[in-house]
Design a protein around this motif. Structure first.
Motif, PDB file in Angstrom:
ATOM      1  N   HIS A 284       0.857  -1.188   0.000  1.00 34.58           N
ATOM      2  CA  HIS A 284       0.000   0.000   0.000  1.00 34.58           C
ATOM      3  C   HIS A 284       0.895   1.241   0.000  1.00 34.58           C
ATOM      4  CE1 HIS A 284      -3.813  -2.086   0.932  1.00 34.58           C
ATOM      5  NE2 HIS A 284      -3.066  -2.882   1.672  1.00 34.58           N
ATOM      6  N   ALA A 285       0.636   2.174  -0.888  1.00 36.82           N
ATOM      7  CA  ALA A 285       1.299   3.485  -0.868  1.00 36.82           C
ATOM      8  C   ALA A 285       0.236   4.524  -0.534  1.00 36.82           C
ATOM      9  CB  ALA A 285       1.938   3.788  -2.220  1.00 36.82           C
ATOM     10  N   ARG A 286       0.437   5.263   0.566  1.00 40.11           N
ATOM     11  CA  ARG A 286      -0.582   6.205   1.031  1.00 40.11           C
ATOM     12  C   ARG A 286      -0.003   7.609   1.101  1.00 40.11           C
ATOM     13  NH1 ARG A 286      -0.974   1.762   4.549  1.00 40.11           N
ATOM     14  NH2 ARG A 286      -2.908   0.544   4.299  1.00 40.11           N
ATOM     15  N   ASP A 287      -0.630   8.518   0.346  1.00 34.76           N
ATOM     16  CA  ASP A 287      -0.290   9.953   0.380  1.00 34.76           C
ATOM     17  C   ASP A 287       1.214  10.166   0.250  1.00 34.76           C
ATOM     18  OD1 ASP A 287      -1.030  12.595   0.421  1.00 34.76           O
ATOM     19  OD2 ASP A 287      -0.796  12.785   2.594  1.00 34.76           O
ATOM     20  N   LEU A 288       1.816   9.463  -0.688  1.00 37.70           N
ATOM     21  CA  LEU A 288       3.269   9.431  -0.824  1.00 37.70           C
ATOM     22  C   LEU A 288       3.795  10.721  -1.454  1.00 37.70           C
ATOM     23  CD1 LEU A 288       5.105   7.074  -0.033  1.00 37.70           C
ATOM     24  CD2 LEU A 288       5.174   6.399  -2.438  1.00 37.70           C
ATOM     25  N   ALA A 289       4.854  11.253  -0.864  1.00 36.04           N
ATOM     26  CA  ALA A 289       5.503  12.453  -1.418  1.00 36.04           C
ATOM     27  C   ALA A 289       7.008  12.315  -1.253  1.00 36.04           C
ATOM     28  CB  ALA A 289       5.013  13.712  -0.711  1.00 36.04           C
ATOM     29  N   PHE A 290       7.735  12.913  -2.200  1.00 35.86           N
ATOM     30  CA  PHE A 290       9.195  12.895  -2.095  1.00 35.86           C
ATOM     31  C   PHE A 290       9.783  14.049  -2.886  1.00 35.86           C
ATOM     32  CE2 PHE A 290      13.517  11.788  -3.250  1.00 35.86           C
ATOM     33  CZ  PHE A 290      14.020  11.335  -2.030  1.00 35.86           C
ATOM     34  N   GLY A 291      10.865  14.607  -2.331  1.00 33.25           N
ATOM     35  CA  GLY A 291      11.630  15.624  -3.028  1.00 33.25           C
ATOM     36  C   GLY A 291      13.037  15.666  -2.465  1.00 33.25           C
ATOM     37  N   PHE A 292      14.029  15.825  -3.320  1.00 34.16           N
ATOM     38  CA  PHE A 292      15.408  15.940  -2.826  1.00 34.16           C
ATOM     39  C   PHE A 292      15.638  17.291  -2.162  1.00 34.16           C
ATOM     40  CE2 PHE A 292      15.723  12.679  -6.145  1.00 34.16           C
ATOM     41  CZ  PHE A 292      16.377  11.674  -5.431  1.00 34.16           C
ATOM     42  N   LYS A 293      14.793  18.283  -2.543  1.00 36.39           N
ATOM     43  CA  LYS A 293      14.797  19.578  -1.879  1.00 36.39           C
ATOM     44  C   LYS A 293      13.411  19.794  -1.286  1.00 36.39           C
ATOM     45  CE  LYS A 293      18.249  21.643  -4.969  1.00 36.39           C
ATOM     46  NZ  LYS A 293      18.538  22.736  -5.922  1.00 36.39           N
ATOM     47  N   PRO A 294      13.339  20.240  -0.022  1.00 39.40           N
ATOM     48  CA  PRO A 294      12.032  20.360   0.645  1.00 39.40           C
ATOM     49  C   PRO A 294      11.025  21.222  -0.113  1.00 39.40           C
ATOM     50  CG  PRO A 294      13.838  20.660   2.213  1.00 39.40           C
ATOM     51  CD  PRO A 294      14.455  20.626   0.854  1.00 39.40           C
ATOM     52  N   ASP A 295      11.505  22.275  -0.784  1.00 38.34           N
ATOM     53  CA  ASP A 295      10.585  23.182  -1.466  1.00 38.34           C
ATOM     54  C   ASP A 295      10.308  22.775  -2.912  1.00 38.34           C
ATOM     55  OD1 ASP A 295      13.242  23.659  -2.078  1.00 38.34           O
ATOM     56  OD2 ASP A 295      12.899  25.770  -2.591  1.00 38.34           O
ATOM     57  N   ARG A 296      10.898  21.653  -3.350  1.00 33.30           N
ATOM     58  CA  ARG A 296      10.694  21.229  -4.752  1.00 33.30           C
ATOM     59  C   ARG A 296      10.383  19.728  -4.789  1.00 33.30           C
ATOM     60  NH1 ARG A 296      15.405  23.355  -8.572  1.00 33.30           N
ATOM     61  NH2 ARG A 296      13.981  22.449 -10.097  1.00 33.30           N
ATOM     62  N   PRO A 297       9.142  19.344  -4.445  1.00 37.07           N
ATOM     63  CA  PRO A 297       8.789  17.916  -4.460  1.00 37.07           C
ATOM     64  C   PRO A 297       8.728  17.370  -5.887  1.00 37.07           C
ATOM     65  CG  PRO A 297       6.846  19.257  -4.045  1.00 37.07           C
ATOM     66  CD  PRO A 297       8.019  20.199  -4.033  1.00 37.07           C
TER      67      PRO A 297
END
Length: 622
Positions: A284-297
């Motif tokens: 299950h993948a839930r509300d997944l987010a990722f970014g190498f820079k916090p302000d640029r997902p």
């Protein structure tokens, strides 16, 4: 335009091909196919003059220009645009718009054009190499694996570009779908010989199989008849009254050539090892987010589940986070927010292009495969080595001397032997040949677990994917449906959305707009169309005028030749004939230019008509 006549080439006693002959005619797009190591790239290098054949000849017209997309990267200009301009012929150096058009089609943004080539990844540098050859507009384009490192939208752009290419193409690619869409003919190198047929790879391989079946039946019949003749001779040799018949049979036997049985070619047949799984959901993948820079997902708010036997394709342009998503699912990265929940009984196997650190440099390829699992035998390891293009002594090469692509193939081979119930695959077809891709497709199809796969190979997507995770518009989302349904209902925004995918759909929903908004958008489209189409229409009118002028001149020249013939003025006839020949050549060039302009105009109009159709106002654009 090119004639290959009795060409032969061998290396160290191994014959690649012997006395092969075929012609490449005007505007043919030839797909070159063969098993790995049977001479495809060698033949291209002979055609371009980088290698010499052992025997035979290559007949190439005078002033015939050949463009070869090399993997070797060498850039001297300070910017991407400047490097692209170096590919233009000297008399077209001011036609910068051609370079901009091709670079944009291959995924370079307007800002990228001013950057230094060294700032880009290897994949984008390969694209720049491809662009330099395309803008040179050679008479023959040689393409050796042009889709490597290209994303799906760039591959589709290259496909459309080559379909409108007005000259000849020879294409080598592992992507069967890409080849079949483009090729008008197939040239196959098979058992050291060459065969050319009109049609696609399916027709070629069916014909080869039929011919080999007929050959074997004929050989068996000939062998049976030989045995019958030998039996007659042995039985009746001592019979005086049958002496004449025996002598006749002996002469017949002497004339019968013994046909050797065809050497059995190794058929690639391998499978992933699956570990049983009793549950319904693996992940299950839930509300997944990722970014190498916090302000640029890279992406955010991604939700989906992976069922026990799912086939999910991850698609989108390069650099948007597809591989990153796979790493999150495998646990190699931690999400910025959201979570990935893996079932306790889930056993994932991850193939990633660059994950080669676990390989041991001192081992051979065969040893590395053998070390994958204690129950792997030598014969099984050798079979996997062959499937991953390490046949024969290639399997004895040390890991330390392998290229990055070769190490990636070893990693894929190791994954084949690892019992798993969830396959996470990142572009698994890269660095494989067509035969290995076919075997891999069958192996994935028959795998008993779930598959989540990043790929730009549209044949794999059409065949395997039942659901999609689409990276488009700055985010990622789940699409419930296969790849064909995605093309029919949405398409790629880089191609103008659904309108850009018009050639891939039977019908599409109209955009719901108010009448006022529809009129406003229609006005914008018509204005834009007029701005882009008018120069083409003016150019076409100019070419038509030049053709009419040349045809009128031809009529005058023919009249003058007739007069000179009557009075027997040989010198005048020769002079007029030269002028007539030059006139005919000019007309042919004008017609070729007219054909290109007309095709470009049709393409523009079709695109704008599709956009109007999306507004529910599909009047023809006359």
């Amino acid at each position: 335009m090119i004639s290959v006549e009795n060409l032969s080439k061998s290396y160290g006693g191994r014959v690649l091909f012997e006395s092969i002959s075929f012609r490449l005619n005007s505007r043919e797009r030839v797909g070159l196919v063969a098993r790995n190591g049977e001479g495809k790239t060698t033949l291209l290098r002979i055609i371009v003059g980088e290698e010499e054949a052992d025997a035979g000849s290559l007949v190439i017209p005078r002033n015939y220009r050949i463009g070869y997309v090399r993997q070797h990267l060498e850039f001297t200009a300070d910017t991407v645009l400047g490097e692209g301009i170096r590919g233009l012929p000297p008399h077209e150096r001011e036609h910068v718009w051609k370079v901009e058009k091709i670079l944009t089609g291959l995924g370079f943004s307007e800002e990228d054009l001013g950057r230094h080539p060294s700032e880009f990844s290897g994949g984008y540098q390969v694209r720049l190499n491809l662009a330099k050859v395309l803008v040179s507009e050679p008479d023959l384009l040689l393409l050796d694996e042009p889709t490597n490192y290209l994303d799906i939208t760039s591959i589709r752009w290259v496909e459309r570009f080559l379909l409108n290419w007005p000259h000849e193409v020879i294409l080598v690619t592992h992507d069967r779908g890409f080849m079949d869409k483009l090729a008008t003919h197939i040239v196959g190198l098979h058992r050291g010989k060459a065969r050319k047929i009109a049609g696609d790879t399916r027709k070629y391989y069916a014909q080869i199989a039929q011919e080999e079946e007929i050959f074997e039946k004929t050989r068996i019949n000939d062998e049976r008849r030989r045995r019958e003749v030998e039996l007659f001779i042995s039985r009746f040799r001592a019979k005086a009254r049958l002496a004449n018949l025996v002598q006749s049979r002996i002469k017949t036997l002497g004339k019968m050539e013994k046909t050797e049985k065809l050497e059995k070619l190794q058929e690639l047949d391998f499978a992933f090892r699956s570990r049983p799984f009793k549950g319904k959901f693996l992940l299950h993948a839930r509300d997944l987010a990722f970014g190498f820079k916090p302000d640029r997902p890279l992406f955010k708010g991604v939700d989906f589940t992976v069922r026990a036997q799912d086939r999910i394709g991850i698609i989108g342009p390069n650099g948007r986070g597809k591989t990153t998503l796979l790493k999150l699912l495998y646990g190699a990265l931690t999400p910025t927010s959201g979570e990935v929940s893996l079932h306790p009984a889930a056993t994932p196997g991850f193939f990633e292009q660059t994950n080669v650190q676990s390989l041991v440099d001192s081992r051979t390829v065969e040893e590395e495969i053998l070390w994958t699992s204690p129950d792997v035998g030598r014969q099984q390891a050798r079979s996997i080595c062959g499937a991953m293009l390490f046949a024969g002594d290639e399997a004895l090469k040390k890991i330390s001397v392998l290229s990055g692509g070769e190490k990636a193939r070893v990693m894929l081979g190791k994954l084949l032997l690892t019992p798993v119930n969830l396959l996470l695959l990142d572009e698994p077809t890269n660095h494989l040949d067509m035969e290995s891709c076919d075997a891999l497709l069958a192996a994935i199809d028959s795998f008993q677990g779930a598959v989540v796969m990043v790929t730009h190979n549209e044949m794999f997507l059409h065949t395997l994917a039942e659901r999609l995770i689409v990276f488009q518009g700055g985010n990622a989302r789940l699409f419930e449906g296969g790849y064909q349904r995605f093309l029919e209902t949405e398409g790629w925004s880089a191609e103008g959305g659904v309108a850009g995918a018009a050639d891939n759909r039977s019908s599409a929903p109209l955009v719901k707009l108010s009448k006022k908004e529809a009129r406003r958008r229609r006005s914008e489209i018509v204005t834009r169309r007029g701005r882009e189409v008018r120069p083409l229409e003016e150019a076409i009118a100019g070419v038509e005028n030049r053709i009419e002028s040349e045809e009128a001149r031809m009529k005058d020249l023919n009249g003058e030749i007739l007069v000179a013939s009557r009075i027997g003025d040989g010198a005048r006839i020769a002079e007029l004939s030269r002028s007539l020949h030059a006139c005919q050549g000019a007309i042919e060039r004008h017609f070729a230019e007219l054909e290109k302009l007309a095709a470009a105009l049709d393409q523009k109009n079709a695109g704008y008509e599709a956009q109007l159709a999306q507004l529910g106002e599909g009047e023809a654009l006359g």
